[in-house]
Motif scaffolding. Structure first.
Motif, PDB file in Angstrom:
ATOM      1  N   ALA A   1      11.965   1.749  -0.158  1.00 32.26           N
ATOM      2  CA  ALA A   1      13.153   1.729  -1.012  1.00 32.26           C
ATOM      3  C   ALA A   1      13.154   0.509  -1.929  1.00 32.26           C
ATOM      4  CB  ALA A   1      14.410   1.756  -0.153  1.00 32.26           C
ATOM      5  N   VAL A   2      12.702  -0.643  -1.410  1.00 26.68           N
ATOM      6  CA  VAL A   2      12.581  -1.835  -2.245  1.00 26.68           C
ATOM      7  C   VAL A   2      11.520  -1.614  -3.317  1.00 26.68           C
ATOM      8  CG1 VAL A   2      11.889  -4.265  -2.293  1.00 26.68           C
ATOM      9  CG2 VAL A   2      13.399  -3.440  -0.479  1.00 26.68           C
ATOM     10  N   ARG A   3      10.403  -1.048  -2.909  1.00 24.18           N
ATOM     11  CA  ARG A   3       9.308  -0.791  -3.859  1.00 24.18           C
ATOM     12  C   ARG A   3       9.745   0.140  -4.981  1.00 24.18           C
ATOM     13  NH1 ARG A   3       5.269   2.391  -5.456  1.00 24.18           N
ATOM     14  NH2 ARG A   3       3.196   1.478  -5.740  1.00 24.18           N
ATOM     15  N   ASP A   4      10.549   1.156  -4.624  1.00 26.14           N
ATOM     16  CA  ASP A   4      10.979   2.153  -5.604  1.00 26.14           C
ATOM     17  C   ASP A   4      12.213   1.723  -6.385  1.00 26.14           C
ATOM     18  OD1 ASP A   4       8.906   3.690  -4.661  1.00 26.14           O
ATOM     19  OD2 ASP A   4      10.160   4.977  -3.412  1.00 26.14           O
TER      20      ASP A   4
ATOM     21  N   GLU B   1       3.213  -7.466   7.483  1.00 26.79           N
ATOM     22  CA  GLU B   1       2.684  -8.740   7.012  1.00 26.79           C
ATOM     23  C   GLU B   1       2.765  -8.836   5.491  1.00 26.79           C
ATOM     24  OE1 GLU B   1      -1.217  -9.362   8.528  1.00 26.79           O
ATOM     25  OE2 GLU B   1      -0.572  -9.485  10.620  1.00 26.79           O
ATOM     26  N   ASP B   2       2.424  -7.748   4.802  1.00 29.63           N
ATOM     27  CA  ASP B   2       2.476  -7.755   3.341  1.00 29.63           C
ATOM     28  C   ASP B   2       3.905  -7.942   2.841  1.00 29.63           C
ATOM     29  OD1 ASP B   2      -0.237  -7.413   3.133  1.00 29.63           O
ATOM     30  OD2 ASP B   2      -0.153  -5.246   2.843  1.00 29.63           O
ATOM     31  N   ALA B   3       4.860  -7.234   3.454  1.00 29.76           N
ATOM     32  CA  ALA B   3       6.257  -7.335   3.023  1.00 29.76           C
ATOM     33  C   ALA B   3       6.806  -8.739   3.258  1.00 29.76           C
ATOM     34  CB  ALA B   3       7.105  -6.301   3.762  1.00 29.76           C
ATOM     35  N   ARG B   4       6.514  -9.308   4.415  1.00 30.36           N
ATOM     36  CA  ARG B   4       6.975 -10.669   4.700  1.00 30.36           C
ATOM     37  C   ARG B   4       6.353 -11.674   3.732  1.00 30.36           C
ATOM     38  NH1 ARG B   4       6.549 -10.874  11.347  1.00 30.36           N
ATOM     39  NH2 ARG B   4       8.633 -10.044  11.801  1.00 30.36           N
ATOM     40  N   ASP B   5       5.097 -11.473   3.414  1.00 31.41           N
ATOM     41  CA  ASP B   5       4.399 -12.385   2.511  1.00 31.41           C
ATOM     42  C   ASP B   5       5.037 -12.353   1.124  1.00 31.41           C
ATOM     43  OD1 ASP B   5       2.238 -14.165   1.728  1.00 31.41           O
ATOM     44  OD2 ASP B   5       1.380 -12.456   0.677  1.00 31.41           O
ATOM     45  N   ILE B   6       5.369 -11.167   0.646  1.00 34.36           N
ATOM     46  CA  ILE B   6       5.975 -11.034  -0.678  1.00 34.36           C
ATOM     47  C   ILE B   6       7.334 -11.721  -0.718  1.00 34.36           C
ATOM     48  CG2 ILE B   6       6.934  -9.385  -2.337  1.00 34.36           C
ATOM     49  CD1 ILE B   6       4.733  -7.415  -1.335  1.00 34.36           C
TER      50      ILE B   6
ATOM     51  N   ASP C   1       0.848  -1.189   0.000  1.00 35.76           N
ATOM     52  CA  ASP C   1       0.000   0.000   0.000  1.00 35.76           C
ATOM     53  C   ASP C   1       0.890   1.248   0.000  1.00 35.76           C
ATOM     54  OD1 ASP C   1      -1.753   2.097   0.556  1.00 35.76           O
ATOM     55  OD2 ASP C   1      -3.003   0.890   1.889  1.00 35.76           O
ATOM     56  N   GLU C   2       1.034   1.859  -1.186  1.00 39.84           N
ATOM     57  CA  GLU C   2       1.922   3.018  -1.301  1.00 39.84           C
ATOM     58  C   GLU C   2       1.458   4.175  -0.420  1.00 39.84           C
ATOM     59  OE1 GLU C   2       4.029   5.816  -4.719  1.00 39.84           O
ATOM     60  OE2 GLU C   2       2.142   4.797  -5.162  1.00 39.84           O
ATOM     61  N   LYS C   3       0.155   4.370  -0.341  1.00 37.63           N
ATOM     62  CA  LYS C   3      -0.375   5.455   0.485  1.00 37.63           C
ATOM     63  C   LYS C   3       0.000   5.255   1.951  1.00 37.63           C
ATOM     64  CE  LYS C   3      -4.682   7.815   1.719  1.00 37.63           C
ATOM     65  NZ  LYS C   3      -6.160   7.842   1.540  1.00 37.63           N
ATOM     66  N   GLU C   4      -0.080   4.001   2.409  1.00 40.33           N
ATOM     67  CA  GLU C   4       0.279   3.704   3.803  1.00 40.33           C
ATOM     68  C   GLU C   4       1.777   3.914   4.030  1.00 40.33           C
ATOM     69  OE1 GLU C   4      -1.124   3.551   7.168  1.00 40.33           O
ATOM     70  OE2 GLU C   4      -2.549   2.502   5.887  1.00 40.33           O
ATOM     71  N   LEU C   5       2.596   3.539   3.059  1.00 45.60           N
ATOM     72  CA  LEU C   5       4.037   3.766   3.170  1.00 45.60           C
ATOM     73  C   LEU C   5       4.350   5.255   3.263  1.00 45.60           C
ATOM     74  CD1 LEU C   5       5.410   1.182   0.557  1.00 45.60           C
ATOM     75  CD2 LEU C   5       5.749   1.088   3.023  1.00 45.60           C
ATOM     76  N   LEU C   6       3.645   6.054   2.461  1.00 46.16           N
ATOM     77  CA  LEU C   6       3.882   7.495   2.433  1.00 46.16           C
ATOM     78  C   LEU C   6       3.298   8.204   3.649  1.00 46.16           C
ATOM     79  CD1 LEU C   6       3.245   8.209  -1.363  1.00 46.16           C
ATOM     80  CD2 LEU C   6       5.444   8.203  -0.161  1.00 46.16           C
ATOM     81  N   ASN C   7       2.387   7.525   4.365  1.00 45.33           N
ATOM     82  CA  ASN C   7       1.804   8.121   5.576  1.00 45.33           C
ATOM     83  C   ASN C   7       2.845   8.327   6.671  1.00 45.33           C
ATOM     84  OD1 ASN C   7      -0.802   8.583   4.797  1.00 45.33           O
ATOM     85  ND2 ASN C   7      -1.619   6.661   5.619  1.00 45.33           N
ATOM     86  N   CYS C   8       3.903   7.507   6.633  1.00 41.60           N
ATOM     87  CA  CYS C   8       4.957   7.649   7.644  1.00 41.60           C
ATOM     88  C   CYS C   8       5.697   8.961   7.423  1.00 41.60           C
ATOM     89  CB  CYS C   8       5.923   6.466   7.564  1.00 41.60           C
ATOM     90  SG  CYS C   8       7.316   6.590   8.715  1.00 41.60           S
ATOM     91  N   MET C   9       5.673   9.851   8.428  1.00 45.63           N
ATOM     92  CA  MET C   9       6.290  11.174   8.322  1.00 45.63           C
ATOM     93  C   MET C   9       7.742  11.183   8.792  1.00 45.63           C
ATOM     94  SD  MET C   9       3.212  13.624   9.681  1.00 45.63           S
ATOM     95  CE  MET C   9       3.440  13.079  11.379  1.00 45.63           C
ATOM     96  N   ARG C  10       8.270   9.998   9.193  1.00 44.76           N
ATOM     97  CA  ARG C  10       9.633   9.879   9.702  1.00 44.76           C
ATOM     98  C   ARG C  10       9.844  10.741  10.946  1.00 44.76           C
ATOM     99  NH1 ARG C  10       8.488   7.061   5.857  1.00 44.76           N
ATOM    100  NH2 ARG C  10       9.759   6.707   3.997  1.00 44.76           N
ATOM    101  N   CYS C  11       8.784  10.937  11.735  1.00 42.35           N
ATOM    102  CA  CYS C  11       8.874  11.827  12.894  1.00 42.35           C
ATOM    103  C   CYS C  11       9.652  11.211  14.052  1.00 42.35           C
ATOM    104  CB  CYS C  11       7.479  12.224  13.370  1.00 42.35           C
ATOM    105  SG  CYS C  11       6.495  10.831  13.986  1.00 42.35           S
ATOM    106  N   GLY C  12       9.672   9.880  14.136  1.00 38.81           N
ATOM    107  CA  GLY C  12      10.424   9.211  15.186  1.00 38.81           C
ATOM    108  C   GLY C  12       9.659   8.983  16.480  1.00 38.81           C
TER     109      GLY C  12
END
Length: 447
Positions: free
Chosen positions: A58-61, A98-103, A18-29
């Motif tokens: 990074a893997v996706r891109d 879960e999605d990444a591990r499944d792939i 889910d690209e939208k979910e990946l981009l939701n992370c603001m890297r705020c920490g």
């Protein structure tokens, strides 16, 4: 890993992540202080939720290769989801993991022994309750026939790695396996709710006595309890281990088993199961024939502690135990996945004679995480040692849990820290039934 396989993994990441979910992370920490592996690894960024999401993207891109380092980072994650409640963007990290591990699992070339073990465990054992009972029966025979005593005295168990020796010592006494149970149990007194009970696989074999206690508590609380006979494993272990298609099949079987029952709630007593069951709507979101049915199912999932508090069980039933201090280890998925935090504490604090003492970092994972303590023993034991340091500070006679994995892990921690004579690990349900029985005896004696 060859370039062709890397390309296929990248393409699958693009299709399924889910690209939208990946981009939701603001890297705020904000997630960093809540992540056990980030803390225990010496604050390595790649072992944090933020870092792992960056790796997935990074893997996706196509920026980095999906190599062994990426896989190791994902596998070292406990999947405890402690990052989710503190995330200001509401990133559903558990789903991304879960999605990444499944792939990766889909494209991973495994040896024949690994393939065989995964097939036996994920397709042969857990989906079949009859095989689970047979396995539990063999374990009971090992414990009661003298084989366990002989194995320990002879030193045979020393061929096992230290963490597996510890697990063997911490295993509870397995109850005699029931061939069948009643399909319905009537409320004691006036019926206030009709509920269906999700028995689980491990809970209904190794911990079957806890399931029986759960039914008794529900009856005492005023519930008619229905137990669908054809239900199966929740699929959590499969979903967390890259066997998502099998998890979906188990989800469909469970939905079919429960949807014909007119129940106010589907009650469970294992936090790991509950969080996965309540996410069936997402698991089956791309299945037109089960999407709506999954939503209806998930909306009914309720933890035993929540329904007992809702029905004011703790105010209507005398609860008492001999004077002692107890503490609580949160089930990660119960707290972070289902949002159940206060109900278990309300029930424990209602027990007369008990002094409840909050453990520092009670919400931090104990290191069990399904089969994580078997696959990642070094990190698991490191986390467990930290947990036992905090538990010891409470001087509790009992560490109460709401999940079988947590209970086994805490029992192992008690053994490992040399506190077996002064401390025990116990499921909340078993503690409450003890309190009911002791409270009745105390009431009858005083009258």
């Amino acid at each position: 890993m060859n370039s062709s396989k890397q390309t296929k993994i990248q393409q699958t990441f693009q299709q399924q992540m889910d690209e939208k979910e990946l981009l939701n992370c603001m890297r705020c920490g904000f997630c960093l202080p809540s992540c056990p592996t980030y803390i225990e690894s010496g604050q390595q960024e790649t072992h944090s939720p933020r870092g792992r999401i960056a790796l997935m993207k990074a893997v996706r891109d196509g920026v980095i290769e999906p190599d062994e380092d990426v896989e190791h980072s994902l596998n070292l994650c406990l999947g405890c989801r402690a990052c989710e409640p503190v995330c200001p963007s509401g990133v559903k990290y558990g789903r991304l993991l879960e999605d990444a591990r499944d792939i990766i699992q889909q494209h991973k070339k495994q040896s024949l022994p690994v393939k065989f073990v995964r097939r036996v465990v994920f397709k042969g054992l857990f989906p079949s309750q009859s095989r689970m009972r047979q396995a539990a029966g063999l374990l009971r025979f090992y414990q009661t026939s003298g084989l366990q005593t002989a194995a320990r005295k002879s030193g045979m168990l020393k061929v096992l790695p230290p963490h597996l020796q510890l697990m063997e010592e911490a295993l509870p006494k397995v109850p005699r396996q029931q061939k069948s149970r009643a399909l319905e149990y009537k409320a004691i007194g006036t019926a206030r709710k009709r509920v269906a009970f999700f028995t689980g696989c491990l809970m209904d074999t190794v911990f079957s006595s806890t399931n029986e206690a759960t039914i008794q508590l529900l009856q005492l609380a005023g519930c008619d309890v229905v137990v669908p006979p054809v239900q199966t494993c929740c699929g959590a272990l499969h979903g967390h281990s890259g066997e998502k298609e099998q998890a979906k099949e188990l989800a469909r079987r469970n939905i079919e088993a429960f949807e014909e029952i007119e129940a106010d709630a589907i009650v469970m007593n294992a936090g790991g199961c509950g969080a996965f069951l309540s996410d069936y709507d997402h698991l089956l979101k791309n299945d037109p024939s089960f999407q709506k049915r999954g939503e209806a199912f998930s909306q009914k999932i309720t933890d035993i502690s929540d329904i007992l508090v809702e029905l004011e069980f703790h105010g209507r039933t005398p609860l008492a135990l001999p004077e002692q201090v107890i503490t609580y280890q949160d089930s990660c998925h119960l707290r972070n996945g289902m949002g159940v935090q206060q109900a278990p504490r309300v029930l424990m604090k209602a027990i007369q004679g008990v002094s409840f003492k909050e453990m520092k970092d009670a919400d931090r994972c104990c290191g069990s995480a399904g089969i994580y303590n078997i696959l990642q023993p070094q990190m698991s034991m490191q986390i467990l040692d930290h947990k036992m340091t905090e538990a010891s500070q409470t001087a509790a006679a009992a560490i109460v849990t709401s999940n079988p994995g947590c209970q086994l892990q805490m029992a192992a921690g008690i053994k490992r820290s040399g506190q077996s004579n002064s401390m025990r690990a116990v499921h909340l349900v078993d503690l409450l039934l003890e309190a009911v029985q002791y409270g009745k005896e105390a009431s009858s004696t005083s009258s």
